[in-house]
Scaffold this motif. Structure first.
Motif, PDB file in Angstrom:
ATOM      1  N   PRO B 219       0.820  -1.221   0.000  1.00  0.00           N
ATOM      2  CA  PRO B 219       0.000   0.000   0.000  1.00  0.00           C
ATOM      3  C   PRO B 219       0.852   1.268   0.000  1.00  0.00           C
ATOM      4  CG  PRO B 219      -0.657  -1.481   1.768  1.00  0.00           C
ATOM      5  CD  PRO B 219       0.619  -2.007   1.221  1.00  0.00           C
ATOM      6  N   LEU B 220       2.100   1.142   0.481  1.00  0.00           N
ATOM      7  CA  LEU B 220       2.941   2.333   0.571  1.00  0.00           C
ATOM      8  C   LEU B 220       3.534   2.722  -0.782  1.00  0.00           C
ATOM      9  CD1 LEU B 220       4.855   1.732   3.913  1.00  0.00           C
ATOM     10  CD2 LEU B 220       2.635   2.782   3.511  1.00  0.00           C
ATOM     11  N   LEU B 221       3.678   1.734  -1.671  1.00  0.00           N
ATOM     12  CA  LEU B 221       4.314   2.000  -2.961  1.00  0.00           C
ATOM     13  C   LEU B 221       3.578   3.077  -3.738  1.00  0.00           C
ATOM     14  CD1 LEU B 221       5.106  -1.675  -4.054  1.00  0.00           C
ATOM     15  CD2 LEU B 221       6.738   0.076  -3.317  1.00  0.00           C
ATOM     16  N   PHE B 222       2.244   3.064  -3.644  1.00  0.00           N
ATOM     17  CA  PHE B 222       1.443   4.037  -4.401  1.00  0.00           C
ATOM     18  C   PHE B 222       1.086   5.274  -3.599  1.00  0.00           C
ATOM     19  CE2 PHE B 222      -0.134  -0.171  -5.953  1.00  0.00           C
ATOM     20  CZ  PHE B 222       0.603  -0.157  -7.122  1.00  0.00           C
ATOM     21  N   THR B 223       1.450   5.286  -2.318  1.00  0.00           N
ATOM     22  CA  THR B 223       0.945   6.384  -1.503  1.00  0.00           C
ATOM     23  C   THR B 223       2.053   7.226  -0.865  1.00  0.00           C
ATOM     24  OG1 THR B 223       0.724   4.835   0.317  1.00  0.00           O
ATOM     25  CG2 THR B 223      -1.252   5.288  -0.972  1.00  0.00           C
ATOM     26  N   VAL B 224       3.051   6.562  -0.285  1.00  0.00           N
ATOM     27  CA  VAL B 224       4.150   7.302   0.355  1.00  0.00           C
ATOM     28  C   VAL B 224       5.345   7.366  -0.568  1.00  0.00           C
ATOM     29  CG1 VAL B 224       5.410   7.551   2.507  1.00  0.00           C
ATOM     30  CG2 VAL B 224       3.386   6.145   2.457  1.00  0.00           C
TER      31      VAL B 224
END
Lengths: 252, 289
Positions: B219-224
């Motif tokens: 989930p972090l790849l696309f958000t953070v």
């Protein structure tokens, strides 16, 4: 002047007719006992007096129940019902203190209803504990968890918690059924002490208890109030045949 | 005859016990190996510098995980702040309204979120949080700690909702009745009696959820997105522990591999300690009625 009067009280749980045409009058500053076999409606009747049946789904109540001349069944808004429940306190079958300290248990209602704070709150906690004869045993242990007390002490604490919010009427729903005989006797002594200041209604399975402590007794069977009157008369000269059979242990 | 029977029965008994023990050990063995291997590889990377420095320019030896630690800390904080209130309220609602239609659908939805692949939640996070935040702030920077935290909050929801529901359900009705019979309004009863009595279950649910999201990468790849520089601004992209492990492991430098192993060790140790903490909380605070 009666403290509580019920007239033509009928209650349904869904399709089940749990209270049928119950009419009675409760004397102030007396102990009234309700006896009868399980499922006869005596606990249901008790829970009419503080509107605790409201929480149960599918309950319909009809008739007239007056506390100090005011029809409590007509109360519609939650606030009026909350005030009624402060006036008509209830003690349950199993002692149910909050998982808090002894002090906080008694202070709970006063804090929420903003009846007292600080020094006054402490005094009133002490007063309430004295009224249930717990003060001497617990005055140095007020910070202890209420769950560390004995069953009898817990039941006393539950009564103290109730007295703290200054009720008029105390409803006791089989308050001794989880206590041993010695503890039961002590709670009974407490009831006799409390009736000087409060009107008490007790539901009990223990006929000896009803005979010992109560001034008036009602016998219920299958949702009807079969007989109601002075305890000494009910136990010595019952008028209805069912009452006689029940109190002599020949019921069913 | 009788003795022979007894010998056979005892033999079967011993054999069965042996099978049970062997299988039980076999189930735990992989965990022991994983922990051992990570500790073996990672512990040598640990020193004070490792914790107080960010990444060094490519090619330079040294550097640490400070950037990722701060990023992960902020992510967990934001995710918890967003998820805890919503989840606790929902959990209480589900426990108090067991049969209502809405509760049925909510419970179903919670199960669905729990079963959703984390990469999909990452995409959702991009669409729901990254793009709107970029639009709102008007800056060209799209990825941010805030967006990542909110996405992780989605993953925390089902865990906390379920643990809250289960704990609140176990509160005896008599306790609620005691409060209501004192003339305490329903909402006040929930707030002052039911929630405090459920505290251990709710807190352990939150801690388990934190442990669950601490290592989430997809989930972090696309958000953070990740960031080689130190950043504590929640509206900007940042590094995070799982992202650091991912990026450094993919790099060709041994020194970065070493840091990745160290970071993996720190992450695993954190989750392990969290789990031990959960047990302590449950044992300490759990109320037995």
């Amino acid at each position: 002047m009666k403290k509580i009067t019920a007239a033509g009280l009928n209650l349904h749980y869904g399709t089940f007719h749990a209270l049928i045409d119950v009419s009675l009058g409760i004397e102030p500053n007396k102990i009234t006992a309700m006896i009868g076999p399980s499922g006869c409606g005596k606990s249901t009747l008790l829970r009419v007096f503080n509107r605790m049946n409201d929480a149960i789904e599918g309950v319909r109540v009809a008739g007239n129940v007056e506390l100090d001349g005011e029809n409590i069944l007509a109360y519609r808004d939650d606030e009026a019902i909350d005030i009624l429940r402060r006036k008509v306190g209830m003690v349950f079958q199993r002692p149910n203190p909050f998982p808090l300290s002894v002090f906080e248990n008694v202070a709970f209602g006063m804090r929420i209803h903003k009846l007292a704070r600080g020094r006054e709150l402490e005094d009133r906690v002490a007063e309430s504990l004295k009224a249930v004869l717990l003060w001497d045993a617990l005055k140095d242990k007020l910070k202890r968890s209420a769950l560390s007390l004995t069953l009898e002490q817990r039941q006393r604490l539950c009564i103290a918690r109730l007295i703290a919010v200054t009720p008029d009427v105390i409803l006791l729903d089989e308050p001794c059924s989880s206590l041993d005989p010695v503890a039961t006797l002590k709670i009974e002594e407490l009831m006799l002490e409390l009736k000087k200041r409060y009107t008490i209604i007790i539901v009990t399975h223990n006929m000896a208890q009803a005979a010992r402590v109560s001034d008036e007794t009602g016998f219920m069977l299958l949702g009807r109030l079969v007989e109601f009157g002075e305890t000494s008369r009910i136990f010595t000269a019952p008028q209805a045949k069912e009452t006689e059979e029940y109190i002599t242990g020949r019921y069913g | 005859m009788r003795d022979a029977n007894l010998v056979i029965r005892n033999g079967v008994n011993v054999g069965f016990k042996a099978v049970i023990i062997v299988f039980s050990v076999a189930a735990v063995l992989p965990l022991a190996f994983i922990l051992g291997f990570i500790a073996f590889q990672g512990i040598s990377a640990l020193n004070l510098d490792f914790f107080i420095h960010g990444s060094k320019p490519t090619g330079e030896v040294g550097g640490g995980i400070l950037n990722a630690l701060v990023g992960s800390g902020l992510l967990i904080l934001i995710a918890s702040l967003a998820a805890v209130p919503v989840s606790v309220v929902t959990g209480v609602y589900l426990a108090e309204n067991r049969t209502s239609k809405l509760a049925f659908f909510v419970r179903w939805a919670v199960d669905l979120i729990q079963g959703m692949p984390s990469i999909v939640l990452g995409l959702i996070g991009y669409a729901w949080f990254v793009l709107p935040i970029a639009r709102a702030t008007g800056s060209g920077v799209t990825f941010s700690i805030l967006a990542g935290g909110l996405t992780l909050a989605l993953m925390m929801l089902p865990i906390i909702i379920k643990s809250t529901e289960e704990t609140v359900r176990l509160i005896p009705v008599s306790l609620k009745e005691a409060s209501i019979a004192l003339g305490v309004p329903y909402w006040r009863t929930i707030l002052s009696v039911v929630l405090p009595a459920s505290l251990s279950g709710i807190v352990s649910g939150v801690l388990i959820a934190v442990g669950r999201i601490a290592g989430e990468t997809a989930p972090l790849l696309f958000t953070v997105f990740g960031n080689y520089y130190f950043n504590a601004d929640i509206l900007k992209p940042s590094d995070a522990m799982p992202l650091l492990i991912f990026n450094y492991t993919m790099s060709p430098y041994d020194d970065l591999h070493r840091i990745a192993w160290g970071a993996a060790f720190v992450l695993v140790a954190f989750i392990l300690i969290l789990n031990i903490f959960v047990r302590l909380v449950v044992r300490r605070w759990k109320i037995r009625f």
